[in-house]
Write a protein that holds these residues in place. Structure first.
Motif, mmCIF file in Angstrom:
data_model
loop_
_atom_site.group_PDB
_atom_site.id
_atom_site.type_symbol
_atom_site.label_atom_id
_atom_site.label_comp_id
_atom_site.label_asym_id
_atom_site.label_seq_id
_atom_site.Cartn_x
_atom_site.Cartn_y
_atom_site.Cartn_z
ATOM 1 N N ALA A 264 39.283 46.917 52.507
ATOM 2 C CA ALA A 264 38.792 45.758 52.133
ATOM 3 C C ALA A 264 37.540 45.993 51.136
ATOM 4 N N ARG A 265 36.867 46.915 51.718
ATOM 5 C CA ARG A 265 35.589 46.928 50.672
ATOM 6 C C ARG A 265 35.995 47.478 49.191
ATOM 7 N N SER A 266 37.036 48.149 49.331
ATOM 8 C CA SER A 266 37.617 49.016 47.852
ATOM 9 C C SER A 266 38.197 47.666 47.056
ATOM 10 N N LYS A 267 38.768 46.735 47.900
ATOM 11 C CA LYS A 267 39.520 45.721 47.115
ATOM 12 C C LYS A 267 38.404 44.730 46.570
ATOM 13 N N ILE A 268 37.382 44.679 47.392
ATOM 14 C CA ILE A 268 36.325 43.815 46.381
ATOM 15 C C ILE A 268 35.704 44.690 45.407
ATOM 16 N N LYS A 269 35.192 45.890 45.578
ATOM 17 C CA LYS A 269 34.898 46.471 44.505
ATOM 18 C C LYS A 269 35.827 46.421 42.906
ATOM 19 N N ILE A 270 37.045 46.597 43.365
ATOM 20 C CA ILE A 270 37.989 46.601 42.252
ATOM 21 C C ILE A 270 38.125 45.064 41.740
ATOM 22 N N GLY A 271 37.915 44.361 42.449
ATOM 23 C CA GLY A 271 37.737 43.001 41.926
ATOM 24 C C GLY A 271 36.638 42.667 40.866
ATOM 25 N N VAL A 272 35.485 43.338 41.421
ATOM 26 C CA VAL A 272 34.090 43.503 40.513
ATOM 27 C C VAL A 272 34.655 44.139 39.196
ATOM 28 N N ILE A 273 34.998 45.135 39.450
ATOM 29 C CA ILE A 273 35.178 46.135 38.090
ATOM 30 C C ILE A 273 36.260 45.363 37.229
#
Length: 118
Positions: free
Chosen positions: A70-79
């Motif tokens: 879930a944290r990775s998904k958020i980071k990918i969204g930001v990127i």
């Protein structure tokens, strides 16, 4: 430096920058595509992990992995947002270069000279 020399130099710089901007724009587009594909794969993995973690006989505790995902998904969204903003800026730069190039070309080759040659 005379105005015509500056115009010629500016036109040359525009022509030098154009391929670089186009290449960067293409690479940013490819990054956005790969980000989208990665996001889809993470979503699929997230669903699988959630399903596995809900099973009573799960051999592994998967909650920590689901949270990391879930944290990775958020980071990918930001990127992805950063890359999208960069691509939009590159698009605006490309448009400006095209406009400047057209202006400089019009100054170097005025249309009235074409009619005088005929």
């Amino acid at each position: 430096m005379s105005t015509s020399s500056r115009d010629i130099m500016a036109a040359g710089m525009v022509e030098v920058l154009r391929p670089v901007v186009e290449e960067v724009d293409e690479r940013v587009r490819l990054v956005r595509e790969s980000q989208f594909e990665l996001r889809q794969q993470i979503d699929e993995l997230d669903e699988v992990l959630k399903t596995l973690s809900q099973e009573k006989d799960s051999p592994i505790e998967l909650d920590s992995y689901v949270k990391k995902l879930a944290r990775s998904k958020i980071k990918i969204g930001v990127i992805n947002n950063i890359v999208q903003n960069a691509q939009e800026r590159l698009g605006r730069l490309h448009t400006q270069i095209s406009k400047e190039s057209a202006k400089k070309k019009a100054l170097i080759d005025p249309p009235y000279l074409d009619t005088m040659k005929r």
